[in-house]
Design a protein around this motif. Structure first.
Motif, mmCIF file in Angstrom:
data_model
loop_
_atom_site.group_PDB
_atom_site.id
_atom_site.type_symbol
_atom_site.label_atom_id
_atom_site.label_comp_id
_atom_site.label_asym_id
_atom_site.label_seq_id
_atom_site.Cartn_x
_atom_site.Cartn_y
_atom_site.Cartn_z
ATOM 1 N N GLY A 65 0.770 -1.239 0.123
ATOM 2 C CA GLY A 65 0.144 0.157 -0.031
ATOM 3 C C GLY A 65 0.702 1.275 0.086
ATOM 4 N N TYR A 66 0.306 2.353 0.411
ATOM 5 C CA TYR A 66 1.064 3.800 0.308
ATOM 6 C C TYR A 66 0.617 4.397 1.686
ATOM 7 C CZ TYR A 66 1.068 2.510 -4.923
ATOM 8 O OH TYR A 66 1.448 2.117 -6.124
ATOM 9 N N ASP A 67 1.680 5.248 1.969
ATOM 10 C CA ASP A 67 1.485 6.066 3.256
ATOM 11 C C ASP A 67 0.474 7.146 2.892
ATOM 12 O OD1 ASP A 67 3.403 4.775 4.973
ATOM 13 O OD2 ASP A 67 4.979 5.492 3.579
ATOM 14 N N ASN A 68 0.458 7.606 1.684
ATOM 15 C CA ASN A 68 -0.253 8.893 1.197
ATOM 16 C C ASN A 68 -1.572 8.352 1.006
ATOM 17 O OD1 ASN A 68 -1.595 11.082 0.134
ATOM 18 N ND2 ASN A 68 0.296 11.736 -1.156
ATOM 19 N N ALA A 69 -2.662 8.521 1.731
ATOM 20 C CA ALA A 69 -3.910 7.969 1.483
ATOM 21 C C ALA A 69 -4.580 8.737 -0.042
ATOM 22 C CB ALA A 69 -4.785 8.351 2.625
ATOM 23 N N SER A 70 -4.135 9.856 -0.156
ATOM 24 C CA SER A 70 -4.599 10.393 -1.558
ATOM 25 C C SER A 70 -3.874 9.964 -2.817
ATOM 26 C CB SER A 70 -4.481 12.103 -1.595
ATOM 27 O OG SER A 70 -3.162 12.564 -1.324
ATOM 28 N N PHE A 71 -2.973 9.186 -2.438
ATOM 29 C CA PHE A 71 -2.279 8.713 -3.681
ATOM 30 C C PHE A 71 -2.907 7.628 -4.716
ATOM 31 C CE2 PHE A 71 1.444 6.164 -5.984
ATOM 32 C CZ PHE A 71 1.624 7.119 -6.876
ATOM 33 N N TYR A 72 -3.909 6.891 -3.629
ATOM 34 C CA TYR A 72 -4.317 5.655 -4.214
ATOM 35 C C TYR A 72 -5.204 6.082 -5.340
ATOM 36 C CZ TYR A 72 -3.106 2.572 -0.361
ATOM 37 O OH TYR A 72 -2.600 2.083 0.564
ATOM 38 N N ALA A 73 -6.106 7.345 -5.598
ATOM 39 C CA ALA A 73 -6.994 7.511 -6.659
ATOM 40 C C ALA A 73 -5.996 7.796 -7.933
ATOM 41 C CB ALA A 73 -7.735 8.661 -6.084
ATOM 42 N N VAL A 74 -4.858 8.405 -7.777
ATOM 43 C CA VAL A 74 -3.916 8.722 -8.899
ATOM 44 C C VAL A 74 -2.843 8.162 -9.219
ATOM 45 C CG1 VAL A 74 -4.726 11.219 -8.534
ATOM 46 C CG2 VAL A 74 -2.802 10.204 -7.477
ATOM 47 N N ASP A 75 -2.837 6.900 -8.576
ATOM 48 C CA ASP A 75 -1.651 5.855 -8.771
ATOM 49 C C ASP A 75 -1.419 5.332 -10.094
ATOM 50 O OD1 ASP A 75 -0.039 4.000 -8.759
ATOM 51 O OD2 ASP A 75 -0.967 2.476 -7.336
ATOM 52 N N PRO A 76 -0.634 5.825 -11.189
ATOM 53 C CA PRO A 76 -0.402 5.460 -12.416
ATOM 54 C C PRO A 76 -0.334 3.925 -12.473
ATOM 55 C CG PRO A 76 1.424 6.241 -11.703
ATOM 56 C CD PRO A 76 0.549 6.452 -10.545
ATOM 57 N N ASN A 77 0.048 3.122 -11.552
ATOM 58 C CA ASN A 77 0.043 1.563 -11.730
ATOM 59 C C ASN A 77 -1.203 1.119 -11.406
ATOM 60 O OD1 ASN A 77 3.015 1.758 -12.177
ATOM 61 N ND2 ASN A 77 3.272 2.354 -10.463
ATOM 62 N N HIS A 78 -1.883 1.624 -10.563
ATOM 63 C CA HIS A 78 -3.292 1.050 -10.120
ATOM 64 C C HIS A 78 -3.229 -0.393 -9.945
ATOM 65 C CE1 HIS A 78 -7.315 0.647 -8.978
ATOM 66 N NE2 HIS A 78 -7.523 1.777 -8.786
ATOM 67 N N SER A 79 -2.760 -1.042 -8.779
ATOM 68 C CA SER A 79 -2.738 -2.430 -8.843
ATOM 69 C C SER A 79 -3.779 -3.161 -7.902
ATOM 70 C CB SER A 79 -1.244 -2.784 -8.313
ATOM 71 O OG SER A 79 -0.335 -2.085 -8.957
ATOM 72 N N ASP A 80 -4.780 -2.071 -7.822
ATOM 73 C CA ASP A 80 -6.143 -2.724 -7.022
ATOM 74 C C ASP A 80 -5.616 -2.937 -5.511
ATOM 75 O OD1 ASP A 80 -8.363 -2.874 -8.795
ATOM 76 O OD2 ASP A 80 -6.932 -4.063 -9.886
ATOM 77 N N TYR A 81 -4.449 -2.141 -5.074
ATOM 78 C CA TYR A 81 -3.924 -2.452 -3.776
ATOM 79 C C TYR A 81 -5.098 -2.417 -2.711
ATOM 80 C CZ TYR A 81 1.104 -1.965 -4.610
ATOM 81 O OH TYR A 81 2.360 -2.253 -4.983
ATOM 82 N N GLY A 82 -5.239 -3.788 -2.024
ATOM 83 C CA GLY A 82 -6.178 -3.950 -0.800
ATOM 84 C C GLY A 82 -7.460 -3.612 -1.035
ATOM 85 N N ALA A 83 -8.099 -3.456 -2.454
ATOM 86 C CA ALA A 83 -9.176 -2.987 -2.939
ATOM 87 C C ALA A 83 -10.396 -3.945 -2.739
ATOM 88 C CB ALA A 83 -9.336 -2.509 -4.178
ATOM 89 N N VAL A 84 -11.540 -3.464 -2.865
ATOM 90 C CA VAL A 84 -12.731 -4.440 -3.058
ATOM 91 C C VAL A 84 -13.213 -4.196 -4.556
ATOM 92 C CG1 VAL A 84 -15.181 -5.029 -2.503
ATOM 93 C CG2 VAL A 84 -13.539 -4.462 -0.660
ATOM 94 N N PRO A 85 -12.688 -5.185 -5.373
ATOM 95 C CA PRO A 85 -13.211 -4.734 -6.898
ATOM 96 C C PRO A 85 -14.551 -5.324 -7.021
ATOM 97 C CG PRO A 85 -11.275 -6.311 -6.659
ATOM 98 C CD PRO A 85 -11.856 -6.286 -5.387
ATOM 99 N N GLY A 86 -15.166 -4.780 -8.127
ATOM 100 C CA GLY A 86 -16.571 -4.989 -8.417
ATOM 101 C C GLY A 86 -16.899 -4.300 -9.776
ATOM 102 N N ARG A 87 -18.180 -4.614 -9.928
ATOM 103 C CA ARG A 87 -19.229 -5.423 -9.327
ATOM 104 C C ARG A 87 -19.011 -6.860 -9.919
ATOM 105 N NH1 ARG A 87 -24.956 -3.651 -12.316
ATOM 106 N NH2 ARG A 87 -24.290 -1.513 -11.713
ATOM 107 N N TYR A 88 -18.199 -6.930 -10.621
ATOM 108 C CA TYR A 88 -17.840 -8.233 -11.080
ATOM 109 C C TYR A 88 -16.214 -8.467 -11.014
ATOM 110 C CZ TYR A 88 -18.196 -13.032 -13.543
ATOM 111 O OH TYR A 88 -18.258 -14.390 -13.589
ATOM 112 N N VAL A 89 -15.750 -9.263 -10.324
ATOM 113 C CA VAL A 89 -14.138 -9.353 -10.161
ATOM 114 C C VAL A 89 -13.832 -10.278 -11.220
ATOM 115 C CG1 VAL A 89 -14.417 -9.049 -7.878
ATOM 116 C CG2 VAL A 89 -14.175 -11.297 -8.628
ATOM 117 N N ASN A 90 -12.485 -9.927 -11.270
ATOM 118 C CA ASN A 90 -11.512 -10.950 -12.269
ATOM 119 C C ASN A 90 -12.001 -10.701 -13.585
ATOM 120 O OD1 ASN A 90 -9.393 -13.057 -12.861
ATOM 121 N ND2 ASN A 90 -9.349 -12.920 -10.684
ATOM 122 N N ARG A 91 -11.717 -11.802 -14.613
ATOM 123 C CA ARG A 91 -11.898 -11.872 -15.933
ATOM 124 C C ARG A 91 -13.120 -12.049 -16.537
ATOM 125 N NH1 ARG A 91 -6.684 -12.198 -14.541
ATOM 126 N NH2 ARG A 91 -5.180 -11.027 -15.743
#
Length: 383
Positions: A65-91
């Motif tokens: 994860g990241y120390d900066n909470a605001s970085f998640y929304a702008v992370d260019p790598n967006h790796s779904d760190y710790g996230a809850v994906p949806g509405r339908y996960v995976n492929r």
């Protein structure tokens, strides 16, 4: 009882929101219990920190994860760190599916397939904070039809994270209000049980994994999309984690290592789904165990889901910075390939395209069907 409680949250979502306390100075909500501290943010209903003691009592932050909470929304790598994906996960293979005779097309954000519902899925949204206590936090979301391409109808979702005696638990619930639609949720933590502090390696290839009830898996093609096959796993093969626990990198010299998770891109290691097939007497047993011989940290994973995805971070390219409380002499301060492992309990990947699997009754929800519900728990200990 916990699942019922989460479903009731859905019913009350339209009512006036409760006044909840603000996050801490770091922009995160902190939950504590004996032997565990966890932090969360509304973006993607993310867990950002999970701190447990190692065998010597040293506290380790064991998820990425990241120390900066605001970085998640702008992370260019967006790796779904710790996230809850949806509405339908995976492929979703070929970014399409058929529902009640109508063909829908979803966003092709993973080659020709769809991953985690596309680039406006739930792991790219800011959720509502509905309730916070010292030990739990509940996030809710209202997802309008087609806000993610190809997903009809309004869905109301709820996620309750809680911590107990050395445990992190999540209750996931969602209900389609006015139209049948695919629904499947999970959590998406990335683990390094050494917190990247092992002086010999910052990788997870020496972490030991056990999948005791997983003798079959979802067959994949060269692009890591489902083929419809459910092959048995030969004992002693690269994907055998059932006959005995083994290190994630134990098969790294096997000829099958490169391409095991998709030959088109040369994916090496794991980005696959194992089926969890337990009888009634085994239902209360952990479906997976992960441990590190260096830190001594171990978790047992409990869930009601019939499958588990394991991704050994082949595509990490060194652009994701570690948190300040992570890292050691073997680390350059960034996540390298094989530096983490994601473990995701969920129903069969792409089940909406394979009615022969009989999973659509669990993956399709509507106003006259039962809501989606799931529970996930990680219980920590030391070895």
């Amino acid at each position: 009882m916990k699942v019922v409680s989460s479903i009731l949250v859905l019913v009350g979502l339209a009512a006036a929101a409760k006044e909840v306390p603000p996050p801490g100075p770091d922009g995160k909500y902190t939950l504590t219990a004996p032997g565990i501290t966890a932090k969360f943010i509304p973006y993607a209903a993310c867990i950002t920190n999970l701190i447990v003691p190692d065998r010597n009592g040293t506290l380790r932050d064991v998820i990425l994860g990241y120390d900066n909470a605001s970085f998640y929304a702008v992370d260019p790598n967006h790796s779904d760190y710790g996230a809850v994906p949806g509405r339908y996960v995976n492929r979703i293979k070929d970014h399409t599916y058929v529902l009640n005779g109508t063909r829908y097309f979803t966003e092709a954000n993973d080659g020709n397939g769809t991953l985690h519902s596309g680039t406006n899925g739930w792991s790219h949204r800011v959720w509502n904070v509905s309730e916070v206590t010292d030990h739990s936090i509940t996030f809710t979301i209202r997802d309008e039809g087609n806000s993610s391409l190809g997903f009809p109808g309004t869905v109301i979702g709820s996620v309750t994270h809680s911590v107990g005696n050395g445990s992190w638990s999540t209750i996931l619930a969602a209900h389609a209000v006015d139209h049948l639609t695919p629904l499947m949720l999970t959590t998406h933590p990335y683990w390094n049980l050494d917190a990247f502090s092992n002086p010999d390696t910052d990788l997870v290839l020496n972490h030991t994994l056990s999948l005791p009830f997983s003798t079959r898996m979802i067959g994949i093609d060269e692009n890591t999309q489902s083929t419809g096959a459910l092959p048995s796993i030969p004992k002693g093969s690269i994907n055998d984690f059932y006959s005995k626990p083994k290190q994630i990198g134990a098969s790294s010299t096997d000829a099958a290592w490169v391409g095991n998770c998709g030959t088109a891109g040369g994916c090496a290691g794991y980005n696959n789904q194992w089926l969890v097939e337990r009888n009634e007497s085994q239902a209360g047993l952990p479906l997976a165990t992960l441990s590190s011989g260096w830190s001594g940290i171990k978790w047992d994973l409990y869930s009601d889901q019939p499958g588990i995805v394991v991704y050994s971070c082949h595509w990490m390219s060194g652009g994701n910075q570690l948190k300040q409380d992570q890292g050691g002499t073997a680390s350059n301060g960034f996540v390298r390939k094989d530096g983490c492992v994601a473990v995701e309990p969920q129903d069969y990947i792409d089940g909406i395209n394979h009615p022969e699997w009989n999973r659509t009754k669990y993956q399709i929800s509507g106003p006259n069907t039962p809501p989606f519900s799931s529970h996930i728990q990680y219980q920590f200990s030391t070895i």
